[in-house]
Design a protein around this motif. Structure first.
Motif: not given
Length: 539
Positions: A338-365
């Motif tokens: 559960v503790m490992v899951g909590a760490v990777l959940s925060t990490f993968n969520s922020v990583l997904n949001s970072s990819a979204t920001l880059f793709s939509q806000g930088i790459y596409r623009q």
């Protein structure tokens, strides 16, 4: 052997469920990859919101702060519930009506594309510097203190930290890179159930131990003997979290984080409709009100049990020592998973949001304006790989002395105040200009850095003299000050050169925006319960 089996079993269960729920999804469009095809339901949104936010830095860090101070630190959780009510009732309807994928997209619609690019870069910078590596390091440090990983494998602590940083980071990256938001959200939800069960087990088992099998008796003993610890106002000498910050920087921090922060809001942006989004956010707010029982109360119980063994300098060992004392061997593997899951959940969520920001806000623009859905998704995956590798490489190099949670919040605050000022003025005024917005986003973080980091000692001396106090001025007060200064700067610049175009909300029909009929009632109940915490526990 049993601990290892339960660890592998729960971790594998999460992966299997995430794969089963997403195996037929086609990740060839922005909505599918970054917003889960706008198909997320209330419980998935709630679980993902909870696990995106909570991790070992909360369990170890906030419980450690409660051990050393009082339960006033629970304000980080309780006031979050109020901000989530604001998200559900005010911000989310506007976001879904506009069919947004990212928060900077709103700034592009309201101001101009340059404002969007600057905002995307600031979000990315804060995630890369203040969240991704910090979450990995604090997670690894917390797991080491909880489970003695170095002793188990017969290696040094530094080697154990490196091993866990790369192990958790790699596993989290797989969800974010290949599964997109839906896989991330589903894994968060399953881990969230485990987190609640495991997190509540610790104080329950501890109170049973204190009360010799009597749960309420144990709670009564802890409350009676450690009464000063239960002062929620934080009115201790040199308070770690003074009551006054609840009316200054805490408001700014929570509204930004829960109402406008991409890594949080993105889960609600993927809702199948407004009603599901509002239900998900408000369910998560209810979970937040359980937060103090998981990430604050154990710290006070640990103080009651170990105050003669652990000194103030050993506060980070409070929660790990409590866990090792009360947790049966049969549950060690499950708790570790559960503790490992909590760490990777925060990490993968922020990583997904970072990819979204880059793709939509930088790459596409800036890089490929004519990119189709597949190209945009591909750019997001490449971005995730690069950021994940960078975070895993730099995480072990961060200094972790001092309060883990305070460290993370202070770095985040550099961006929170100015960004919130820009978004709020963009929503509530018509004449604030794009030039003013860009000036606020650039100068605001600079002002905060100068006040808190570069000239922090000198500013503290000046402010203490001005206010006639010897107490350190909490950084949250400076967060509120920077928010006000940024707002005033933008209003002044816009008076000199107001916006030349008028912005109007446009209903894109991306999802149904019929509100949940119980949203206001639930919001009122959550607000009342939050206030009751302070009424009942104020001393």
């Amino acid at each position: 052997m049993l601990a290892l089996a339960t660890f592998i079993g729960f971790t594998a269960l999460v992966a299997v469920i995430a794969y089963w729920k997403t195996k037929d999804d086609h990740m060839d469009s922005s909505d599918a990859y970054f917003l889960g095809g706008r198909s997320l339901t209330a419980w998935v949104i709630a679980g993902s919101l909870m696990l995106t936010n909570l991790s070992t830095e909360h369990l170890v860090g906030l419980n450690a702060d409660a051990f050393n101070h009082t339960i006033a630190v629970m304000a980080w959780e309780t006031t979050a519930a109020l901000a989530m009510v604001v998200t559900a009732l005010y911000f989310l309807p506007r976001y879904l009506k506009s069919g947004l994928t990212t928060i900077p997209e709103f700034l592009a619609n309201r101001f101009d594309s340059q404002t969007r690019i600057i905002a995307s870069l600031l979000f990315l910078f804060s995630y890369v510097v203040a969240i991704l590596p910090v979450v990995l390091l604090f997670g690894a440090t917390g797991l080491e203190s909880l489970f003695d990983v170095s002793e188990t494998f017969g290696i040094s602590q530094s080697s154990a930290i490196w091993m866990m940083v790369w192990g958790v980071g790699s596993l989290g990256s797989l969800y974010a890179i290949f599964g997109g938001l839906k896989a991330v959200a589903i894994s968060d939800t399953v881990n969230g159930v485990g987190f609640l069960i495991a997190g509540l087990l610790v104080p329950v088992l501890a109170l049973l131990m204190v009360g010799d099998g009597d749960l309420l008796g144990g709670l009564s003993e802890v409350y009676t003997e450690e009464r000063p610890k239960f002062d929620i106002t934080g009115d201790e000498p040199g308070s770690f979290l003074p009551f006054g910050v609840l009316f200054t920087g805490m408001i700014v921090n929570q509204i930004f984080f829960w109402c406008t922060n991409q890594s949080i809001v993105q889960r609600a942006l993927g809702a199948k409709n407004l009603a599901e989004g509002q239900k998900g956010v408000l369910i998560a707010a209810c979970f937040k009100l359980l937060g103090p029982f998981i990430i604050v109360l154990p710290g006070v119980i640990a103080y009651h049990m170990f105050k003669d063994e652990l000194g103030p300098e050993d506060y980070l060992m409070a929660y790990p020592m409590l866990v090792k004392t009360v947790l049966p061997d049969a549950l060690v593997g499950f708790f570790a998973a559960v503790m490992v899951g909590a760490v990777l959940s925060t990490f993968n969520s922020v990583l997904n949001s970072s990819a979204t920001l880059f793709s939509q806000g930088i790459y596409r623009q800036l890089i490929n304006p004519s990119a189709d859905g597949r190209a945009v998704v591909r750019s997001g995956r490449y971005c995730s790989i690069i950021l994940a590798l960078a975070a895993m490489a730099f995480a072990p190099l961060i200094d972790t002395s001092g309060s883990l949670y305070n460290y993370l919040q202070k770095i985040n605050a550099t961006f929170f105040g100015p960004m919130l000022a820009v978004i709020m003025l963009g929503m509530t005024t018509r004449y604030v200009s794009a030039f003013a917005a860009k000036a606020g986003m650039i100068l605001g973080p600079v002002i905060f850095y100068l006040l808190v980091f570069a000239f922090g000692d000198n500013v503290q001396v000046f402010m203490q003299g001005l206010l006639g106090t010897t107490e350190e001025i909490h950084f949250l007060h400076f967060l509120a000050l920077v928010f006000v200064l940024t707002t005033a700067l933008m209003l002044a610049l816009s008076k000199l050169a107001p916006a030349t175009t008028r912005y109007e909300d446009v209903y894109t029909h991306a999802v149904d925006i019929t509100p949940w009929r119980h949203a206001r009632t639930m919001g009122m109940i959550i607000s009342i319960v939050t206030i009751l915490f302070y009424v009942l526990l104020a001393q």
